[in-house]
Design an enzyme around this catalytic site. Structure first.
Site, PDB file in Angstrom:
ATOM      1  N   ASP A 267       0.866  -1.175   0.000  1.00  0.00           N
ATOM      2  CA  ASP A 267       0.000   0.000   0.000  1.00  0.00           C
ATOM      3  C   ASP A 267       0.914   1.240   0.000  1.00  0.00           C
ATOM      4  O   ASP A 267       2.134   1.150   0.175  1.00  0.00           O
ATOM      5  CB  ASP A 267      -0.972   0.002   1.194  1.00  0.00           C
ATOM      6  CG  ASP A 267      -2.186   0.911   0.912  1.00  0.00           C
ATOM      7  OD1 ASP A 267      -2.136   1.708  -0.047  1.00  0.00           O
ATOM      8  OD2 ASP A 267      -3.181   0.823   1.651  1.00  0.00           O
TER       9      ASP A 267
HETATM   10  C1  BGC Z   1      -5.025   3.293   0.215  1.00  0.00           C
HETATM   11  C2  BGC Z   1      -5.289   2.240  -0.835  1.00  0.00           C
HETATM   12  C3  BGC Z   1      -5.181   2.839  -2.207  1.00  0.00           C
HETATM   13  C4  BGC Z   1      -3.828   3.485  -2.362  1.00  0.00           C
HETATM   14  C5  BGC Z   1      -3.586   4.084  -3.740  1.00  0.00           C
HETATM   15  C6  BGC Z   1      -3.761   4.086  -0.063  1.00  0.00           C
HETATM   16  O1  BGC Z   1      -3.632   5.168   0.788  1.00  0.00           O
HETATM   17  O2  BGC Z   1      -4.927   2.670   1.471  1.00  0.00           O
HETATM   18  O3  BGC Z   1      -6.543   1.666  -0.624  1.00  0.00           O
HETATM   19  O4  BGC Z   1      -5.386   1.852  -3.180  1.00  0.00           O
HETATM   20  O5  BGC Z   1      -3.705   4.517  -1.406  1.00  0.00           O
HETATM   21  O6  BGC Z   1      -4.347   5.185  -3.962  1.00  0.00           O
END
Ligand code: BGC
Length: 719
Positions: A267
């Site tokens: 993530d």
């Molecule tokens: C979130 C994810 C997301 C990623 C990309 C993160 O902060 O937890 O769910 O896919 O950002 O945008």
């Protein structure tokens, strides 16, 4: 590595080129993007250089056919192997045609409609140049304080698994290579992110391995069984190890046990976040931990690009591990056909045709209707369009009904409740006022609402949380409606008219104090682009509500976490004993509205529950039948639910576990016999030694319209 083309490409790449495939950066880093390609400010801080970007593997958040094509073209000119970029973005509940938030979709109990929503989202995203979506999010949720419950389909492992499969099918279709209107799916967040302690985002997760396997892992596994191409790690730790560097979770469980062989991405920033977690001293150690755990792509930090080369040279990381990651990434690019057609579905002309097309809006409308839950109705609904209606509240005319994960959606495109209702009621019979803002107000606004309320026969109050009050990093310790909106409700109630509350929100709320003041409550969640049309049809009874909660509404916040599939305890609350039992002094144990609950404008009678035999054997499943009759005057859809309890388990079993459900349409007076097949396989669970098996002995079956109001029957499993 049995793909020769990819294997020989990996062989030709330098170590640096390979490591660069493992980084994912946002659009502004790239030449060809609007204002892109300037490595200054935060980009410079990240410590990446031009060469890293030229060799990088994927882009985060690029969309729009024109821009994506331009980034890809510039990239291909500079990348010496001609390796195209993967374009990834969060297309969670729609691209521009926005569907209800996933928690609402969970309340539809409609897998076909959910699949359709993902298919529509994939088509719009794909013509706009997106190759991979960071969805579905399938984290099981039990704590409505956590802002991200709106991204999940709810609290039940079985229901979540079914939705996980439906979303993956919708995003990916049957043939990702051929079907350019589909995108690869990335299931997230592995694992158990939804169990963040105290409902605070990014917080610690700690639970028994048995609980992890029983409740939290099934939905990710279901997505993988459906062929989901990618997995994203979660921000949280589990048993003291951050997921993004957790070898046991990623290698032993995800790859070995679940057989996942696709691309695993961290993530956002989660590789580096192992430093504040306190398990590594620096970026180099963070890179080592994550690559050893099998994390292929590092999103938005630069621990890999800055350290993996040294780690290989020092013999701390085998080059083979990096090769495997690169291989998986290139293989996904090949599967998406990017080597032949790096622009894939991106097409400016089709963007105009496809995005927000009539059929897409129709699908969004359909799901908005199915996701809305009628929580209460004391004769106030459906509305009569010959009466004078006062539509009051901060959501009366608001386009902020799309929800937090709708970054490409526009409030202007959304049909507000007022617009929807106005199609059915003449202007003179539809009065409107805001009454207050979400958290603030003025005497003037309140007085205007009171004046309008006085003129009307009935009041529809559109209140709730704005979309920024749920979603990532949007946790609330107090999940009641903001004070000013409660005041607005009281003022309306004091006018002595019926008050219908339409709730907009991304989480189950604590409705203490307000529930009693409403004559009807329609839970709209964030219904998406077609919200106003769907809600108006529901309010006036042109369609009959059929949504059922996929997450419990607590009686008050003090019950949280609350979920239907809990254990009995050694001192369960019962009618005979009142002291020293598991209960509260001040509130009931039961939630305000339980899992599976939702009303309709008609009534359903359940009768004649029967089980084909009192004994189930390993190879002889049971047939459970029940008659459901529509005893009212309107046609409707009912979700018939089947739960099971294993009366004596080797370890404690939940009081009820959802095992099957069926959505059935019934015309007035019609009876249908619903038939479920229940087999031994559905009774298995993880025992003390984690073996996945069933217990011989007595079971209870419950069938009903929700997890509370059920009829029961028993049977015995013999082995
Ligand atoms: C979130 C994810 C997301 C990623 C990309 C993160 O902060 O937890 O769910 O896919 O950002 O945008």
């Amino acid at each position: 590595m049995n793909n020769n083309r990819i294997a020989s490409l990996v062989e030709k790449m330098t170590l640096h080129e390979k490591i660069a495939q493992l980084i994912q950066l946002a659009t502004p880093f790239y030449k060809g993007a609007t204002n892109g390609g300037q490595i200054t400010g935060p980009m410079a801080e990240l410590g990446v250089n031009d060469e890293d970007i030229v060799n990088s593997g994927s882009v985060l958040g690029a969309s729009g056919a024109k821009e994506v094509k331009s980034i890809q073209e510039m990239h291909l000119k500079e990348n010496r192997h001609g390796i195209p970029l993967l374009m990834m973005a969060d297309i969670v509940h729609g691209y521009k045609t926005i569907f209800p938030v996933p928690l609402a979709i969970g309340c539809s109990w409609d897998l076909e409609a959910a699949e359709k929503s993902a298919e529509v989202a994939a088509r719009e995203a794909s013509v706009s140049g997106v190759h991979v979506t960071f969805a579905p999010m399938v984290d099981l949720v039990r704590d409505p304080r956590w802002g991200r419950v709106m991204e999940s389909t709810g609290e039940d492992p079985y229901l979540n698994s079914e939705f996980a499969r439906a979303f993956v099918r919708g995003f990916q279709g049957d043939n990702l290579t051929e079907d350019k209107d589909r995108v690869a799916a990335c299931v997230k967040h592995f694992a158990a992110y939804g169990a963040a302690e105290a409902g605070r985002d990014y917080n610690t997760v700690d639970m028994s391995e048995r609980q992890l396997r029983e409740s939290y892992l099934p939905a990710y596994k279901a997505a993988l069984d459906e062929g989901c191409e990618m997995v994203m790690t979660s921000f949280n730790s589990i048993e003291g190890i951050p997921a993004t560097g957790n070898k046991w979770l990623m290698r032993d469980i995800l790859r070995e046990e679940m057989g996942f062989n696709g691309v695993l991405i961290s993530d956002w920033g989660a590789v580096k976040e192992q430093i504040p977690h306190g398990v590594v001293r620096n970026e180099k150690e963070a890179a080592e931990k994550s690559i050893q755990a099998g994390v292929d792509i590092e999103m938005m930090t630069a621990c890999y690009i800055k350290n993996l080369e040294t780690l290989v040279k020092e013999g701390k990381v085998e080059e083979q591990i990096i090769d495997e990651g690169v291989y998986r990434i290139l293989e996904l690019k090949e599967k998406l056909g990017l080597f032949e057609n790096p622009h894939r579905g991106a097409d400016e002309e089709r963007e105009k045709e496809v995005i927000l097309s009539e059929s897409h809006r129709k699908a969004a409308y359909d799901l908005a209707v199915k996701s809305t839950v009628l929580l209460k109705n004391e004769g106030a609904l459906p509305l009569n369009n010959q009466k004078k209606i006062a539509l009051i509240g901060p959501f009366a005319k608001s386009g902020d009904i799309l929800g937090a994960w709708s970054w490409m959606g526009s409030h202007e495109e959304a049909v507000s409740l007022y617009e929807g209702m106005h199609k059915k009621v003449s202007a003179e019979n539809l009065l409107t006022a805001k009454g207050c803002d979400i958290e603030t107000g003025s005497e003037e606004m309140m007085n205007e609402a009171i004046a309008i309320g006085k003129e009307a026969d009935i009041i529809v109050l559109a209140i709730g949380e704005e979309s920024g009050m749920s979603g990532e990093a949007r946790c609330r310790a107090d999940i009641r409606l903001p004070e000013i909106q409660l005041e607005l409700l009281s003022k309306m109630k004091q006018l002595g008219k019926q008050v219908v509350v339409v709730l907009f929100n991304g989480r189950p709320l604590d409705l203490t104090g307000m529930e009693g003041q409403a004559d009807a409550i329609l839970e709209a969640w964030f219904p998406g682009t077609e919200g106003g049309n769907a809600l108006a049809d529901l309010l006036f009874g042109d369609v009959n509500p059929s949504g059922k909660l996929s997450m419990s509404f607590p009686y008050t916040l003090g019950q949280v976490p609350i979920y239907y599939n809990n254990y009995n305890t050694g001192r369960p609350k019962n009618a005979a004993v009142d002291e020293y039992v598991s209960k509260y002094l001040d509130i009931p144990n039961e939630p305000l509205y339980p899992f599976g609950y939702g009303l309709s404008y008609t009534n359903y009678k359940y009768s004649d529950l029967s089980v084909s035999s009192s004994v189930m054997t390993l190879d002889q499943p049971l047939i459970v039948t029940v008659n459901v009759t529509n005893t009212g005057e309107l046609a409707g859809d009912e979700v018939v639910q089947l739960y099971v309890r294993d009366m004596v388990g080797e370890v404690i079993r939940p009081l009820k576990e959802l095992k099957a459900f069926e959505k059935v349409t019934l015309t007035p007076g019609e009876t249908k016999t619903i038939e479920f097949t229940l087999s031994e396989e559905q009774l298995r669970y993880h025992h003390r030694d984690l073996s996945y098996t069933s217990d011989a002995g007595e079971f209870t079956i419950f069938v009903g319209p929700n997890s509370r109001d059920v009829s029961s029957a028993t049977f015995e499993l013999t082995k």
